[in-house]
Enzyme design. Sequence first.
Site, PDB file in Angstrom:
ATOM      1  N   GLU A 102       0.851  -1.193   0.000  1.00 64.56           N
ATOM      2  CA  GLU A 102       0.000   0.000   0.000  1.00 64.56           C
ATOM      3  C   GLU A 102       0.883   1.238   0.000  1.00 64.56           C
ATOM      4  O   GLU A 102       1.972   1.224   0.591  1.00 64.56           O
ATOM      5  CB  GLU A 102      -0.900  -0.041   1.243  1.00 64.56           C
ATOM      6  CG  GLU A 102      -1.898   1.069   1.362  1.00 64.56           C
ATOM      7  CD  GLU A 102      -2.954   1.120   0.278  1.00 64.56           C
ATOM      8  OE1 GLU A 102      -2.605   1.508  -0.857  1.00 64.56           O
ATOM      9  OE2 GLU A 102      -4.112   0.802   0.551  1.00 64.56           O
ATOM     10  N   ASP A 103       0.420   2.297  -0.648  1.00 63.11           N
ATOM     11  CA  ASP A 103       1.185   3.542  -0.645  1.00 63.11           C
ATOM     12  C   ASP A 103       1.110   4.224   0.710  1.00 63.11           C
ATOM     13  O   ASP A 103       2.107   4.694   1.239  1.00 63.11           O
ATOM     14  CB  ASP A 103       0.730   4.498  -1.757  1.00 63.11           C
ATOM     15  CG  ASP A 103      -0.755   4.819  -1.731  1.00 63.11           C
ATOM     16  OD1 ASP A 103      -1.518   4.219  -0.943  1.00 63.11           O
ATOM     17  OD2 ASP A 103      -1.177   5.687  -2.530  1.00 63.11           O
ATOM     18  N   ARG A 168       1.487  12.055  -9.041  1.00 61.12           N
ATOM     19  CA  ARG A 168       1.989  10.693  -8.810  1.00 61.12           C
ATOM     20  C   ARG A 168       3.436  10.533  -9.280  1.00 61.12           C
ATOM     21  O   ARG A 168       4.183   9.730  -8.746  1.00 61.12           O
ATOM     22  CB  ARG A 168       1.120   9.664  -9.533  1.00 61.12           C
ATOM     23  CG  ARG A 168      -0.266   9.513  -8.960  1.00 61.12           C
ATOM     24  CD  ARG A 168      -0.982   8.317  -9.604  1.00 61.12           C
ATOM     25  NE  ARG A 168      -2.404   8.319  -9.334  1.00 61.12           N
ATOM     26  CZ  ARG A 168      -2.971   7.875  -8.220  1.00 61.12           C
ATOM     27  NH1 ARG A 168      -2.205   7.424  -7.245  1.00 61.12           N
ATOM     28  NH2 ARG A 168      -4.269   7.902  -8.061  1.00 61.12           N
TER      29      ARG A 168
END
Length: 179
Positions: A102-103, A168
Amino acid sequence: MARIKILDKTFETTYTEADVLSAISRVADKISKDLTDKDPVFVCVLNGAFMFAADLMKRVNIPSQISFVKLASYSGTQSTGVTKELIGLNESLVGKTVVIIEDIVDTGITIANLMEQVRQKGATDVRVATLLYKPASCKLNWTPEYVGIEIPNDFIVGYGLDYDGYGRNIPEIMTLVKE
């Protein structure tokens, strides 16, 4: 500190690319040590975790597989509190050790839902590797097994994380400037 403007918001560098890569190396080393002989399946949560997953997988030095799931729980700078599954898992996870990549873990709602889905698919051991963790905003009595960097409850972009789809591609972590 570098500053950039994304849409209507200003962000400044909080963690450099070198800081991020150092944190990823620490996580990869711990995973490689902990999961030797476990043949884990990594599940990357898209879109945000794609950069973390790529750099993590280059550093994990044990046999493993990777798959992807796409979930959504954010609108603008706020968590909606509702997790939407956009693309699901197709691989068999029966009897497997699964590491969800997960980020960021903030409220924990998204990750708790995904962990439950993975368990329902038969995984015997489910762990979480997150690049960023916000302990102050986590609503669960739980901490991810593998945390790159603990951060305050600020809105951030970069290294896969976005603001309305933008940012991003920034190779560092940047925090929203409160003006």
